[in-house]
Write a protein that holds these residues in place. Structure first.
Motif, mmCIF file in Angstrom:
data_model
loop_
_atom_site.group_PDB
_atom_site.id
_atom_site.type_symbol
_atom_site.label_atom_id
_atom_site.label_comp_id
_atom_site.label_asym_id
_atom_site.label_seq_id
_atom_site.Cartn_x
_atom_site.Cartn_y
_atom_site.Cartn_z
ATOM 1 N N GLY A 1 10.888 8.531 -8.485
ATOM 2 C CA GLY A 1 10.961 9.952 -6.958
ATOM 3 C C GLY A 1 10.133 10.836 -7.048
ATOM 4 N N THR B 1 6.068 4.916 -7.979
ATOM 5 C CA THR B 1 6.111 4.810 -6.533
ATOM 6 C C THR B 1 5.380 5.175 -5.599
ATOM 7 O OG1 THR B 1 8.299 4.638 -7.272
ATOM 8 C CG2 THR B 1 7.821 4.149 -4.644
ATOM 9 N N ALA B 2 5.071 6.772 -5.724
ATOM 10 C CA ALA B 2 4.239 7.508 -4.777
ATOM 11 C C ALA B 2 2.761 7.255 -4.599
ATOM 12 C CB ALA B 2 4.166 8.827 -4.923
ATOM 13 N N HIS C 1 8.415 -1.231 2.193
ATOM 14 C CA HIS C 1 8.658 0.174 1.993
ATOM 15 C C HIS C 1 9.622 0.676 2.498
ATOM 16 C CE1 HIS C 1 4.503 0.564 -0.407
ATOM 17 N NE2 HIS C 1 4.411 -0.573 -0.117
ATOM 18 N N SER D 1 12.816 1.841 -5.934
ATOM 19 C CA SER D 1 12.418 3.114 -6.360
ATOM 20 C C SER D 1 12.339 4.351 -6.067
ATOM 21 C CB SER D 1 10.918 2.253 -7.662
ATOM 22 O OG SER D 1 10.425 2.347 -6.626
ATOM 23 N N GLY D 2 11.368 4.962 -5.469
ATOM 24 C CA GLY D 2 11.747 5.602 -5.247
ATOM 25 C C GLY D 2 12.229 7.273 -4.842
ATOM 26 N N GLN E 1 7.380 13.069 -6.292
ATOM 27 C CA GLN E 1 6.478 12.933 -4.869
ATOM 28 C C GLN E 1 5.090 13.473 -4.498
ATOM 29 O OE1 GLN E 1 8.032 10.678 -1.300
ATOM 30 N NE2 GLN E 1 9.375 12.134 -1.962
ATOM 31 N N GLY F 1 11.436 5.420 0.001
ATOM 32 C CA GLY F 1 11.285 4.009 -1.441
ATOM 33 C C GLY F 1 10.190 2.859 -1.357
ATOM 34 N N MET F 2 10.853 2.212 -2.068
ATOM 35 C CA MET F 2 10.493 0.768 -2.472
ATOM 36 C C MET F 2 11.267 -0.168 -3.001
ATOM 37 S SD MET F 2 6.728 -0.443 -3.286
ATOM 38 C CE MET F 2 7.015 0.195 -5.404
ATOM 39 N N THR G 1 13.705 0.972 -12.979
ATOM 40 C CA THR G 1 14.525 0.633 -10.658
ATOM 41 C C THR G 1 15.779 0.259 -11.015
ATOM 42 O OG1 THR G 1 13.899 -0.960 -11.412
ATOM 43 C CG2 THR G 1 12.351 -0.250 -10.493
#
Length: 305
Positions: free
Chosen positions: A242, A264-265, A66, A213-214, A244, A70-71, A191
Protein backbone atom coordinates in the motif's frame (compact mmCIF):
# COMPACT_ATOMS: atom_id res chain seq x y z
CA UNK A 1 30.27 4.51 0.12
CA UNK A 2 31.46 7.97 1.23
CA UNK A 3 28.53 9.52 -0.64
CA UNK A 4 26.10 7.23 1.17
CA UNK A 5 27.48 8.19 4.56
CA UNK A 6 26.38 11.80 3.93
CA UNK A 7 22.99 10.85 2.49
CA UNK A 8 20.22 11.05 5.12
CA UNK A 9 18.08 8.72 2.96
CA UNK A 10 20.72 5.98 2.85
CA UNK A 11 19.67 2.50 3.94
CA UNK A 12 21.03 -1.03 3.88
CA UNK A 13 19.34 -4.36 3.24
CA UNK A 14 20.73 -7.76 2.20
CA UNK A 15 24.25 -6.35 2.10
CA UNK A 16 23.23 -3.68 -0.41
CA UNK A 17 24.05 -0.05 0.35
CA UNK A 18 20.97 1.80 -0.92
CA UNK A 19 20.67 5.47 -1.83
CA UNK A 20 17.03 5.24 -0.69
CA UNK A 21 14.99 2.80 1.38
CA UNK A 22 12.39 2.78 -1.44
CA UNK A 23 12.66 -0.58 -3.22
CA UNK A 24 10.52 -1.61 -6.19
CA UNK A 25 8.83 -4.92 -5.45
CA UNK A 26 8.49 -7.95 -7.69
CA UNK A 27 5.80 -8.06 -10.37
CA UNK A 28 4.87 -7.58 -14.01
CA UNK A 29 6.63 -4.23 -14.07
CA UNK A 30 9.99 -5.81 -13.21
CA UNK A 31 9.95 -8.49 -15.91
CA UNK A 32 12.05 -6.52 -18.42
CA UNK A 33 15.64 -5.33 -18.30
CA UNK A 34 14.68 -1.95 -19.72
CA UNK A 35 12.07 -1.38 -17.01
CA UNK A 36 14.43 -2.42 -14.23
CA UNK A 37 17.13 -0.04 -15.43
CA UNK A 38 14.64 2.82 -15.84
CA UNK A 39 13.21 2.22 -12.36
CA UNK A 40 16.70 2.44 -10.89
CA UNK A 41 17.32 5.61 -12.88
CA UNK A 42 14.04 7.02 -11.52
CA UNK A 43 15.36 6.68 -7.98
CA UNK A 44 14.66 3.18 -6.70
CA UNK A 45 17.11 2.13 -4.00
CA UNK A 46 16.89 -1.39 -5.46
CA UNK A 47 14.58 -3.39 -7.72
CA UNK A 48 13.28 -6.92 -7.16
CA UNK A 49 12.83 -8.88 -10.38
CA UNK A 50 9.61 -10.61 -11.32
CA UNK A 51 9.77 -14.06 -9.78
CA UNK A 52 11.93 -16.45 -11.78
CA UNK A 53 10.54 -19.98 -11.89
CA UNK A 54 11.82 -23.08 -13.75
CA UNK A 55 8.28 -24.21 -14.65
CA UNK A 56 6.02 -21.16 -15.04
CA UNK A 57 2.38 -21.60 -15.95
CA UNK A 58 1.35 -21.04 -19.59
CA UNK A 59 0.84 -17.44 -20.62
CA UNK A 60 -2.60 -15.92 -21.01
CA UNK A 61 -3.90 -16.34 -17.46
CA UNK A 62 -2.46 -13.14 -15.97
CA UNK A 63 -5.06 -10.47 -15.39
CA UNK A 64 -5.34 -7.31 -13.30
CA UNK A 65 -8.41 -5.74 -11.72
CA UNK A 66 -8.03 -2.19 -10.41
CA UNK A 67 -10.13 -1.28 -7.37
CA UNK A 68 -10.55 2.02 -5.48
CA UNK A 69 -8.43 0.57 -2.67
CA UNK A 70 -5.82 -1.32 -4.69
CA UNK A 71 -5.61 -4.17 -7.15
CA UNK A 72 -6.43 -7.85 -7.46
CA UNK A 73 -4.20 -9.80 -9.82
CA UNK A 74 -4.01 -13.38 -11.03
CA UNK A 75 -0.33 -13.19 -11.98
CA UNK A 76 2.25 -15.75 -10.94
CA UNK A 77 5.78 -16.04 -12.34
CA UNK A 78 7.92 -14.73 -15.18
CA UNK A 79 7.53 -16.52 -18.51
CA UNK A 80 11.16 -15.81 -19.34
CA UNK A 81 13.48 -18.80 -19.24
CA UNK A 82 16.21 -19.26 -16.66
CA UNK A 83 18.96 -18.81 -19.26
CA UNK A 84 17.48 -15.49 -20.35
CA UNK A 85 17.23 -14.32 -16.76
CA UNK A 86 20.77 -15.42 -15.94
CA UNK A 87 22.13 -13.46 -18.90
CA UNK A 88 20.19 -10.41 -17.72
CA UNK A 89 21.42 -10.80 -14.15
CA UNK A 90 25.02 -11.03 -15.37
CA UNK A 91 24.61 -7.66 -17.08
CA UNK A 92 23.17 -6.13 -13.92
CA UNK A 93 26.04 -7.60 -11.89
CA UNK A 94 28.63 -6.24 -14.32
CA UNK A 95 27.16 -2.78 -13.81
CA UNK A 96 26.97 -3.26 -10.01
CA UNK A 97 23.27 -2.48 -10.00
CA UNK A 98 21.22 -3.13 -6.83
CA UNK A 99 18.98 -5.81 -8.33
CA UNK A 100 17.45 -8.52 -6.12
CA UNK A 101 16.45 -11.72 -7.92
CA UNK A 102 13.07 -13.12 -6.85
CA UNK A 103 12.97 -16.92 -7.06
CA UNK A 104 10.52 -19.78 -6.58
CA UNK A 105 10.13 -23.38 -7.75
CA UNK A 106 7.81 -26.35 -7.34
CA UNK A 107 9.93 -27.99 -4.63
CA UNK A 108 12.73 -27.04 -2.22
CA UNK A 109 15.22 -29.10 -4.25
CA UNK A 110 14.29 -27.29 -7.47
CA UNK A 111 14.52 -23.93 -5.73
CA UNK A 112 17.99 -24.79 -4.45
CA UNK A 113 19.09 -25.67 -7.98
CA UNK A 114 17.70 -22.40 -9.31
CA UNK A 115 19.32 -20.38 -6.53
CA UNK A 116 22.71 -21.95 -7.26
CA UNK A 117 22.41 -21.06 -10.94
CA UNK A 118 21.44 -17.46 -10.14
CA UNK A 119 24.26 -17.12 -7.61
CA UNK A 120 26.73 -17.97 -10.39
CA UNK A 121 25.66 -14.86 -12.32
CA UNK A 122 27.16 -12.52 -9.75
CA UNK A 123 23.72 -11.44 -8.54
CA UNK A 124 24.15 -9.77 -5.17
CA UNK A 125 20.96 -10.72 -3.30
CA UNK A 126 17.83 -12.89 -3.54
CA UNK A 127 14.22 -12.82 -2.44
CA UNK A 128 12.34 -16.11 -2.13
CA UNK A 129 8.85 -15.56 -3.52
CA UNK A 130 7.47 -18.69 -1.93
CA UNK A 131 4.17 -17.31 -0.68
CA UNK A 132 2.30 -16.39 -3.86
CA UNK A 133 -1.34 -17.25 -3.23
CA UNK A 134 -2.07 -17.38 -6.99
CA UNK A 135 -0.54 -20.83 -7.34
CA UNK A 136 -2.89 -23.56 -8.52
CA UNK A 137 -5.25 -24.40 -5.68
CA UNK A 138 -4.15 -21.35 -3.70
CA UNK A 139 -1.64 -21.53 -0.88
CA UNK A 140 -1.83 -22.59 2.73
CA UNK A 141 1.57 -21.67 4.12
CA UNK A 142 3.09 -23.35 7.15
CA UNK A 143 6.23 -22.91 9.17
CA UNK A 144 7.39 -26.33 8.01
CA UNK A 145 6.99 -25.39 4.35
CA UNK A 146 8.82 -22.08 4.85
CA UNK A 147 11.67 -23.84 6.64
CA UNK A 148 12.02 -26.44 3.88
CA UNK A 149 12.36 -23.87 1.09
CA UNK A 150 14.57 -21.54 3.11
CA UNK A 151 16.90 -24.28 4.28
CA UNK A 152 17.27 -25.70 0.78
CA UNK A 153 18.46 -22.35 -0.56
CA UNK A 154 20.77 -21.70 2.37
CA UNK A 155 22.42 -25.08 1.79
CA UNK A 156 23.64 -24.06 -1.68
CA UNK A 157 24.57 -20.39 -1.42
CA UNK A 158 26.04 -17.81 0.93
CA UNK A 159 24.23 -14.99 -0.89
CA UNK A 160 22.05 -12.88 1.40
CA UNK A 161 18.35 -13.47 0.83
CA UNK A 162 14.97 -12.40 2.11
CA UNK A 163 11.96 -14.68 2.40
CA UNK A 164 8.74 -13.01 1.25
CA UNK A 165 5.77 -14.01 3.39
CA UNK A 166 2.11 -13.06 3.42
CA UNK A 167 0.65 -11.38 6.48
CA UNK A 168 -1.91 -13.45 8.32
CA UNK A 169 -2.30 -16.44 10.55
CA UNK A 170 0.76 -17.57 12.50
CA UNK A 171 3.04 -15.10 10.80
CA UNK A 172 5.44 -15.12 13.77
CA UNK A 173 5.87 -18.89 13.45
CA UNK A 174 6.62 -18.55 9.75
CA UNK A 175 9.09 -15.71 10.34
CA UNK A 176 10.87 -17.71 13.05
CA UNK A 177 11.03 -20.74 10.75
CA UNK A 178 12.60 -18.71 7.96
CA UNK A 179 15.17 -17.13 10.24
CA UNK A 180 16.07 -20.44 11.89
CA UNK A 181 16.57 -22.00 8.44
CA UNK A 182 18.96 -19.27 7.34
CA UNK A 183 17.05 -16.25 6.01
CA UNK A 184 18.90 -12.96 6.25
CA UNK A 185 15.74 -10.84 6.07
CA UNK A 186 11.96 -11.05 5.77
CA UNK A 187 9.73 -9.24 3.28
CA UNK A 188 6.21 -8.65 4.58
CA UNK A 189 3.72 -8.82 2.99
CA UNK A 190 3.02 -10.68 -0.20
CA UNK A 191 -0.50 -10.25 -1.53
CA UNK A 192 -3.40 -11.49 0.58
CA UNK A 193 -6.60 -13.20 -0.53
CA UNK A 194 -9.01 -10.89 -2.31
CA UNK A 195 -12.28 -11.26 -4.22
CA UNK A 196 -14.32 -8.86 -6.34
CA UNK A 197 -17.94 -9.34 -7.40
CA UNK A 198 -20.02 -7.62 -10.09
CA UNK A 199 -22.91 -6.20 -8.01
CA UNK A 200 -25.30 -6.26 -10.98
CA UNK A 201 -24.85 -9.89 -12.01
CA UNK A 202 -23.24 -11.50 -8.97
CA UNK A 203 -20.44 -12.78 -11.21
CA UNK A 204 -17.11 -13.32 -9.46
CA UNK A 205 -14.61 -11.18 -11.32
CA UNK A 206 -11.36 -12.78 -12.50
CA UNK A 207 -13.03 -16.12 -11.84
CA UNK A 208 -12.04 -16.59 -8.22
CA UNK A 209 -9.95 -15.51 -5.25
CA UNK A 210 -6.57 -14.03 -6.11
CA UNK A 211 -3.88 -11.81 -4.67
CA UNK A 212 -4.98 -8.41 -3.34
CA UNK A 213 -2.50 -5.56 -2.88
CA UNK A 214 -2.63 -1.81 -2.41
CA UNK A 215 -3.51 0.76 0.25
CA UNK A 216 -6.24 -1.45 1.71
CA UNK A 217 -3.65 -3.81 3.21
CA UNK A 218 -1.27 -1.18 4.60
CA UNK A 219 -2.78 -0.99 8.13
CA UNK A 220 -2.68 -4.79 8.37
CA UNK A 221 0.99 -5.01 7.39
CA UNK A 222 1.96 -2.08 9.62
CA UNK A 223 0.34 -3.90 12.53
CA UNK A 224 2.17 -7.16 11.72
CA UNK A 225 5.57 -5.46 11.56
CA UNK A 226 4.89 -3.45 14.71
CA UNK A 227 3.92 -6.57 16.67
CA UNK A 228 6.86 -8.57 15.30
CA UNK A 229 9.25 -5.90 16.50
CA UNK A 230 7.47 -5.59 19.86
CA UNK A 231 7.74 -9.35 20.34
CA UNK A 232 11.50 -9.25 19.84
CA UNK A 233 12.03 -10.09 16.16
CA UNK A 234 15.39 -8.57 15.20
CA UNK A 235 15.86 -9.80 11.62
CA UNK A 236 15.91 -7.03 8.97
CA UNK A 237 12.47 -6.43 7.49
CA UNK A 238 11.26 -5.03 4.20
CA UNK A 239 7.75 -3.65 4.56
CA UNK A 240 5.48 -4.04 1.54
CA UNK A 241 1.85 -3.13 1.05
CA UNK A 242 0.00 0.00 0.00
CA UNK A 243 2.87 2.47 -0.35
CA UNK A 244 1.70 5.44 -2.42
CA UNK A 245 3.53 8.41 -0.95
CA UNK A 246 6.42 9.62 1.18
CA UNK A 247 4.42 9.46 4.46
CA UNK A 248 3.69 5.79 3.77
CA UNK A 249 7.43 5.13 3.58
CA UNK A 250 7.95 7.00 6.85
CA UNK A 251 5.21 4.96 8.56
CA UNK A 252 6.77 1.65 7.59
CA UNK A 253 10.21 2.74 8.77
CA UNK A 254 8.71 4.04 12.01
CA UNK A 255 7.25 0.66 12.98
CA UNK A 256 10.56 -1.10 12.35
CA UNK A 257 10.98 -1.81 8.63
CA UNK A 258 14.55 -1.34 7.37
CA UNK A 259 13.47 -0.80 3.75
CA UNK A 260 10.11 -0.35 2.06
CA UNK A 261 8.85 -1.95 -1.13
CA UNK A 262 6.46 -0.17 -3.50
CA UNK A 263 4.69 -1.87 -6.37
CA UNK A 264 0.93 -1.51 -6.93
CA UNK A 265 1.04 2.30 -7.06
CA UNK A 266 3.47 2.06 -9.98
CA UNK A 267 0.83 0.54 -12.24
CA UNK A 268 -0.23 4.13 -12.88
CA UNK A 269 2.50 6.32 -14.41
CA UNK A 270 5.20 3.85 -13.38
CA UNK A 271 8.38 5.93 -13.53
CA UNK A 272 6.79 9.24 -12.62
CA UNK A 273 5.01 7.62 -9.65
CA UNK A 274 8.25 6.11 -8.39
CA UNK A 275 10.16 9.35 -8.83
CA UNK A 276 7.41 11.17 -6.93
CA UNK A 277 7.61 8.76 -3.99
CA UNK A 278 11.41 8.77 -3.91
CA UNK A 279 11.79 12.53 -4.29
CA UNK A 280 8.88 13.13 -1.95
CA UNK A 281 10.55 11.05 0.74
CA UNK A 282 13.85 12.89 0.29
CA UNK A 283 11.94 16.17 0.72
CA UNK A 284 10.09 14.77 3.74
CA UNK A 285 13.38 13.84 5.41
CA UNK A 286 14.84 17.25 4.68
CA UNK A 287 11.78 19.04 6.02
CA UNK A 288 11.86 16.99 9.22
CA UNK A 289 15.62 17.16 9.63
CA UNK A 290 15.91 13.42 10.01
CA UNK A 291 17.59 10.33 8.62
CA UNK A 292 16.38 6.88 7.73
CA UNK A 293 18.44 5.46 10.58
CA UNK A 294 16.67 7.74 13.07
CA UNK A 295 13.23 6.87 11.71
CA UNK A 296 13.53 3.10 11.92
CA UNK A 297 11.62 1.83 14.93
CA UNK A 298 10.73 5.22 16.40
CA UNK A 299 7.08 4.16 16.93
CA UNK A 300 8.10 1.32 19.23
CA UNK A 301 8.06 1.76 22.99
CA UNK A 302 11.49 2.61 24.36
CA UNK A 303 13.65 -0.45 24.70
CA UNK A 304 11.84 -2.32 21.92
CA UNK A 305 13.28 -0.51 18.88
Amino acid sequence: MTRLLHNPAAAEILGLALTSPVVVGSGLLTDQERNIRRLLAAGAGAVVTKTIHPNPAPSGSERLLHLPTGMINSTTYSRRGIDQWCAMLRRFAADRLPVIASLHADSPAELAELAAAVADTGCRALELGISCMNEDGGLTDTAERVAAYTGAVRSVTTLPFSVKLAAGERVRERVDAAVAAGADAITLSDTIAGLAVDPKTGRVLLGGTFGYSGPGIKPLVLAEIYELRRSGVQVPLMGSGGVQSAPDVAEYLSVGADAVQVYTALHRNMHDSLAGIREGFDDWLRDHGGTVAALVGRSLPKGEA
